[in-house]
Design an enzyme around this catalytic site. Structure first.
Site, PDB file in Angstrom:
ATOM      1  N   ASP A 129       0.819  -1.206   0.000  1.00 35.27           N
ATOM      2  CA  ASP A 129       0.000   0.000   0.000  1.00 35.27           C
ATOM      3  C   ASP A 129       0.858   1.264   0.000  1.00 35.27           C
ATOM      4  O   ASP A 129       0.439   2.304  -0.513  1.00 35.27           O
ATOM      5  CB  ASP A 129      -0.939   0.002   1.204  1.00 35.27           C
ATOM      6  CG  ASP A 129      -2.144  -0.901   0.979  1.00 35.27           C
ATOM      7  OD1 ASP A 129      -2.221  -1.521  -0.099  1.00 35.27           O
ATOM      8  OD2 ASP A 129      -2.996  -0.996   1.871  1.00 35.27           O
ATOM      9  N   CYS A 171       1.499  -8.198   5.911  1.00 36.01           N
ATOM     10  CA  CYS A 171       1.167  -6.793   5.651  1.00 36.01           C
ATOM     11  C   CYS A 171      -0.316  -6.497   5.451  1.00 36.01           C
ATOM     12  O   CYS A 171      -1.170  -7.334   5.690  1.00 36.01           O
ATOM     13  CB  CYS A 171       2.027  -6.280   4.515  1.00 36.01           C
ATOM     14  SG  CYS A 171       3.685  -5.822   5.108  1.00 36.01           S
ATOM     15  N   CYS A 242       5.954  -2.370   8.430  1.00 27.11           N
ATOM     16  CA  CYS A 242       6.483  -1.065   8.836  1.00 27.11           C
ATOM     17  C   CYS A 242       6.537  -0.920  10.357  1.00 27.11           C
ATOM     18  O   CYS A 242       5.857  -1.625  11.100  1.00 27.11           O
ATOM     19  CB  CYS A 242       5.652   0.043   8.209  1.00 27.11           C
ATOM     20  SG  CYS A 242       5.811   0.119   6.414  1.00 27.11           S
ATOM     21  N   SER A 546      -4.673   4.978   5.691  1.00 28.89           N
ATOM     22  CA  SER A 546      -3.603   4.108   6.157  1.00 28.89           C
ATOM     23  C   SER A 546      -3.628   4.070   7.678  1.00 28.89           C
ATOM     24  O   SER A 546      -4.044   5.028   8.336  1.00 28.89           O
ATOM     25  CB  SER A 546      -2.255   4.639   5.680  1.00 28.89           C
ATOM     26  OG  SER A 546      -1.194   4.038   6.382  1.00 28.89           O
TER      27      SER A 546
END
Length: 669
Positions: A129, A171, A242, A546
């Protein structure tokens, strides 16, 4: 117009030139594997031919014939890219989250082999993304999740003799897809291995902050040289999701909270010994579940779904899980959580985790793992009476039994010591006891504003609103002019061009499922976070955010603009009132004025109802046909607040109703 390729342009080297004489050394038969298959007369009489041919395939790939009849387990993963044995890239993956996944698959497979089982593996890689932010690639992001879940389930069913499935993923869409897939295999034992997290740079910015470099550069906040250096270091290690509690990390937390992943497996640092150890432990757990005849049906229950919602609130998780948790429940055949269920959970569950991007101290996710991760948070929640401790888990034991073991474990003590030794941070400053969390101002997680602009509901991550813009009573209040955009690129151009001011309400309409596949708008929310005036700007959209997004950003507004929702009828300079009470966990979003006239929310609803949808509102010109189909199917399946799922019964009923109406129309013609 001249032809694109001319005869002279197409001339080139002979494509059949002989570069390597060895290519002509060809065999046309081979002796085949030595030995014989472990067949019995009963197998030959009673087993389907596929079972027998499967044994031939196994030894054909090099498995020992003597071991060909052993118990089979399938490892599904989102592995991407091609790594050389030394870790260097032969071909890149889409993102760090799936780059090292193959190492987990290998560790689990080797453990299964040690236990005299046959490991199989298959994969369906996932997109990034972050890589697709602001591009047409984002239009495939959420639809990918549904498609991948279908592929994973088809792969599982296509190995008829599998005794269980191990799912390895990390993810934003890959892990939710894996959870949906395993939820849809209720009669099999299944375990999830969360793929872990990447580390932050020793000096630099995290992977969320660097995605705002363009906007900051446009406003003179960073130099070209600074941007280049910061961007280079952001992904400090090659694997894992992340470093912030975005959708990837939140999905790992949810996998563990659902009971499908082992205790203290979410958020492990990718590539490190503890990470590989969790893959081996998960493989052992899968074999044990099969021995005990424990299946997904025993683990995924209404209580485990509620536990996941509770942990989501306590961590301050990504709003994207409002799409994924209902989709997982749907795949498992369970009742879908409603907006009212989410409201109730987020009102009673305190936030206990101090982590990027919520703060107030921006600890990276690896520190949450060292502080105890999901089990540590669960200990506090159990004491508050907010958990279902009797829910069964991938260990074969209940949540309560797992927590009893965790509380006095050497593992807990030593990882807390490691956090203190490595970073000088106390575990209780990352995962806070409830009284300390309250004293330090950790607000509850989600608020669901309603009003004449969001009659079906909306969501805002209240915990990520800058405390300095809250009034003394803990309420964010903004009444300001609408700045309406029908694409994210328009909004970004306005931000970079200095056309947005403090007090404005940015409106991004027509970019829900029917417009763009419900794209993420982190380009905009990230820019607002890192621009000096951004905390004084609100954002309304029928798209999504997000997990690293912060600020007074209201998403998932329903109905979406292209489905006739009122957000698609707003005009520039309309006056919008937004209120978000971060203590009572209530909110409203309303049109309250046009021109020089002010009116009540009820009058605003009438004004909106009388307006036509904006003429410039339309599906994006580059919206793929695949995504148009996805949007139609998920709308028929219940839409955004049902998790954007494919509900076969509802879709079939709608198609049948359409066929019947067409037939009636033809007969009446």
């Amino acid at each position: 117009m001249a032809p694109r390729f001319s005869a002279t342009m197409s001339a080139g080297p002979d494509i059949f030139a002989e570069d390597d004489p060895a290519i002509y050394q060809v065999r046309t038969s081979a002796p085949g594997p030595a030995g014989s298959l472990p067949l019995t007369g009963g197998m030959l009489r009673d087993h389907p031919s596929g079972d027998l041919f499967g044994l031939s395939q196994n030894v054909g790939m090099g498995w020992s014939p003597a071991e060909a009849g052993r118990r089979q387990f399938l490892i599904l993963s989102t592995q991407g890219g091609l790594r050389a044995p030394d870790g260097h890239p032969v071909a890149l993956g889409y993102h760090t989250g799936h780059w090292e996944i193959g190492l987990l698959v290998q560790a689990a497979a080797e453990e299964l082999r040690r236990r005299e089982c046959i490991p199989f593996t298959g994969y369906c890689s996932d997109p990034c993304d972050g890589r697709t932010q602001g591009t047409a690639g984002m239009f495939d992001s959420l639809p990918y999740r549904n498609d991948a879940a279908i592929i994973f389930r088809r792969l599982a069913r296509s190995l008829p003799r599998r005794a269980g499935v191990l799912g390895v993923a990390t993810c934003d869409k890959g892990l939710p897809a894996m959870l949906m897939a395993l939820a849809g295999l209720p009669d099999l034992p299944c375990v999830v291995v969360p793929g872990g997290v990447t580390l932050p740079p020793a000096a630099g910015e995290d992977a969320g902050a660097v995605q705002t470099l363009g906007a900051r550069y446009a406003h003179g906040l960073v130099s070209l040289e600074q941007a280049a250096e910061l961007g280079c270091r952001a992904c400090a290690t090659p694997g894992g999701g992340c470093q912030f509690l975005g959708t990837a990390a939140t999905s790992q937390v949810v996998a563990e909270a659902l009971g499908l992943a082992l205790p203290h497996s979410a958020l492990a640092p990718s590539g490190q010994p503890v990470w590989l150890d969790l893959a081996r432990r998960s493989a052992r757990a899968l074999v044990q579940l099969d021995d005990q005849r424990v299946t997904v049906r025993d683990i995924l229950t209404g209580e485990s779904v509620e536990n996941a919602m509770v942990l989501h609130a306590a961590f301050g998780g990504s709003t994207n899980l409002l799409l994924h948790i209902p989709a997982i429940a749907h795949a498992a055949g369970l009742r879908l959580p409603t907006v009212d269920d989410w409201i109730a959970v987020n009102r009673r569950v305190p936030r206990l985790v101090c982590v990027l991007p919520n703060g107030p101290v921006h600890h990276p996710t690896v520190r949450v793992f060292l502080a105890g991760g999901v089990p540590e948070v669960m200990l506090h929640l159990r004491r508050l009476g907010l958990l279902h401790p009797g829910a069964r888990t991938a260990t074969g034991r209940t949540v309560g039994e797992n927590l009893d073991a965790w509380e006095t474990s050497e593992r807990r003590r030593r990882f807390r010591e490691a956090l203190r030794r490595e970073d000088g941070v106390e575990a209780d400053d990352v995962i806070l006891p409830p009284d300390l969390a309250r004293a330090r101002g950790l607000a509850n997680t989600l608020v669901f504003p309603r009003g004449n602009l969001a009659p079906e509901g909306s969501v805002v991550k209240a915990t990520a609103i800058d405390p300095t813009v809250l009034d003394a009573d803990g309420v964010f209040r903004l009444e300001g002019p609408a700045r309406v955009f029908v694409s994210e690129s328009q909004a970004m151009a306005a931000l970079k061009g200095g056309r947005i001011r403090a007090g404005d309400v940015m409106v991004l309409g027509g970019i829900g499922p029917m417009g763009t596949g419900m794209e993420e708008t982190y380009q905009v929310t990230g820019a607002l976070k890192h621009l000096p005036f951004g905390k004084h700007v609100a954002l309304l959209t029928d798209a999504r955010f997000s997990g690293v997004s912060t600020g007074a950003c209201v998403g998932h507004i329903g109905p979406e603009g292209l489905a006739g929702g009122p957000i698609g009828r707003l005009r520039d300079e309309d006056t919008i009132r937004l209120e978000i009470d971060t203590r009572r966990m209530t909110g409203s979003v309303d049109l309250v004025g046009e021109g020089g006239r002010r009116f009540s929310p009820a009058e605003g609803a009438a004004v909106l109802a009388a307006r036509p949808t904006r003429p410039d509102l339309a599906p994006h010109a580059r919206l793929p046909a695949d995504t148009r189909l996805w949007a139609a199917l998920q709308l028929a399946g219940g839409g955004t607040w049902a998790g954007c799922v494919y509900d076969p019964d509802r879709i079939a009923a709608l198609l049948e109703a359409g066929r019947a109406r067409l037939k009636t129309s033809k007969e009446g013609a």
